[in-house]
Design a protein around this motif. Structure first.
Motif, PDB file in Angstrom:
ATOM      1  N   SER A 123      70.900 -43.782 -49.974  1.00  0.00           N
ATOM      2  CA  SER A 123      70.285 -43.652 -51.292  1.00  0.00           C
ATOM      3  C   SER A 123      68.780 -43.376 -51.185  1.00  0.00           C
ATOM      4  O   SER A 123      68.212 -42.600 -51.969  1.00  0.00           O
ATOM      5  N   LYS A 139      71.871 -40.818 -58.390  1.00  0.00           N
ATOM      6  CA  LYS A 139      72.646 -41.622 -57.419  1.00  0.00           C
ATOM      7  C   LYS A 139      71.804 -42.812 -56.950  1.00  0.00           C
ATOM      8  O   LYS A 139      72.283 -43.956 -56.900  1.00  0.00           O
ATOM      9  N   ARG A 158      78.116 -31.997 -54.551  1.00  0.00           N
ATOM     10  CA  ARG A 158      76.681 -31.774 -54.623  1.00  0.00           C
ATOM     11  C   ARG A 158      76.303 -30.363 -54.201  1.00  0.00           C
ATOM     12  O   ARG A 158      75.418 -29.735 -54.785  1.00  0.00           O
ATOM     13  N   TYR A 165      70.889 -34.969 -59.194  1.00  0.00           N
ATOM     14  CA  TYR A 165      72.026 -35.749 -58.667  1.00  0.00           C
ATOM     15  C   TYR A 165      71.538 -36.828 -57.704  1.00  0.00           C
ATOM     16  O   TYR A 165      71.972 -37.994 -57.790  1.00  0.00           O
TER      17      TYR A 165
END
Length: 277
Positions: free
Chosen positions: A33, A18, A3, A14
């Protein structure tokens, strides 16, 4: 993929993907998350496109609602809705702009087409006028040559222009300009008209003197009509010299002939015959 190696936009995308993948798998977000999605929402809110902002806040609102944080979820979903409305208005503005551009473009095409048609009509009219003037020039040349008007100078003026400008693009305009000058002289210059009248009198037994004596009440334009017609000019030339439409010239000539026929003047038959030659 690491990342940290991505750009700020790449990192936000990203984080969103995710969190989206985790939610689609488990229908909730864990702390990691949720943190990733929060970072994505903040970055998209500050720098992202409308669609990215809407999708991020929609996922955030859905995840918050699913985890029991209904108020927070409602706030996030309202943000997603607000962004959706912005996108809709933006698209509508874009559509209106496109429609406006299409309308302007169509109007421009119609305008250019109209200008082209107008230019073509004007060019055609100019060509017709040039052809008519050249026809008058030929008529003037033939008739005045028959009359042997040496002092009139018409042929000399035309020949001079032809000699100077022969073989150049200026020939026809110069000839046309000279013919118009001659026409204007015969139309409005009493001295030029008298030269023509004297020539006609000399060739046809004083026909104009006899006309003026037998019919002193005629309008000057009727005398000119008689003069030009008896001189043998074509209807086009006569119309041009008098500055009248052919239909008007025909009507006036008809009335003049009828007046001659109805007259008891002894010169009437002679005067009428001069018009028929």
């Amino acid at each position: 993929m690491v990342r940290a190696d991505l750009s700020e936009r790449g990192q936000a995308e990203y984080d969103y993907l995710k969190a989206y993948a985790f939610y689609r798998s488990f229908f909730f977000l864990d702390d990691e998350s949720m943190g990733a999605l929060s970072r994505a929402c903040l970055w998209f809110e500050a720098h992202g496109h409308g669609v990215d902002r809407m999708k991020a806040w929609e996922l955030m609102g859905t995840a918050q609602t699913a985890s029991g944080h209904h108020k927070l979820g409602l706030v996030s979903l309202k943000k997603a809705q607000s962004v959706a409305l912005e996108i809709q208005r933006s698209r509508q503005r874009a559509e209106m702009t496109i429609l406006l551009l299409v309308a302007v473009f169509a109007t421009l095409i119609l305008y250019l087409r109209a200008r082209k048609i107008q230019a073509e009509k004007q060019l055609m009219a100019e060509r017709e006028e040039a052809e008519r003037t050249m026809s008058i020039a030929e008529d003037l040349q033939a008739r005045l040559n028959q009359m042997s008007l040496k002092n009139y100078g018409v042929l000399d003026r035309l020949c001079e222009q032809y000699y100077v400008y022969e073989g150049t693009s200026n020939l026809q305009p110069k000839i046309l300009r000279e013919v118009r000058s001659i026409v204007e002289g015969l139309r409005s210059d009493p001295a030029e008209q008298k030269k023509l009248e004297d020539s006609l009198n000399a060739r046809q037994d004083g026909v104009m003197r006899r006309l003026r004596t037998a019919f002193p009440g005629l309008k000057e334009e009727d005398y000119l009509l008689y003069l030009f017609t008896a001189s043998g000019f074509s209807s086009t030339t006569v119309s041009t010299l008098l500055g009248r439409d052919k239909s008007v010239v025909y009507n006036r000539l008809y009335r003049l002939k009828e007046r001659l026929k109805a007259s008891d003047s002894p010169d009437a038959p002679f005067l009428l015959a001069a018009l028929e030659k």
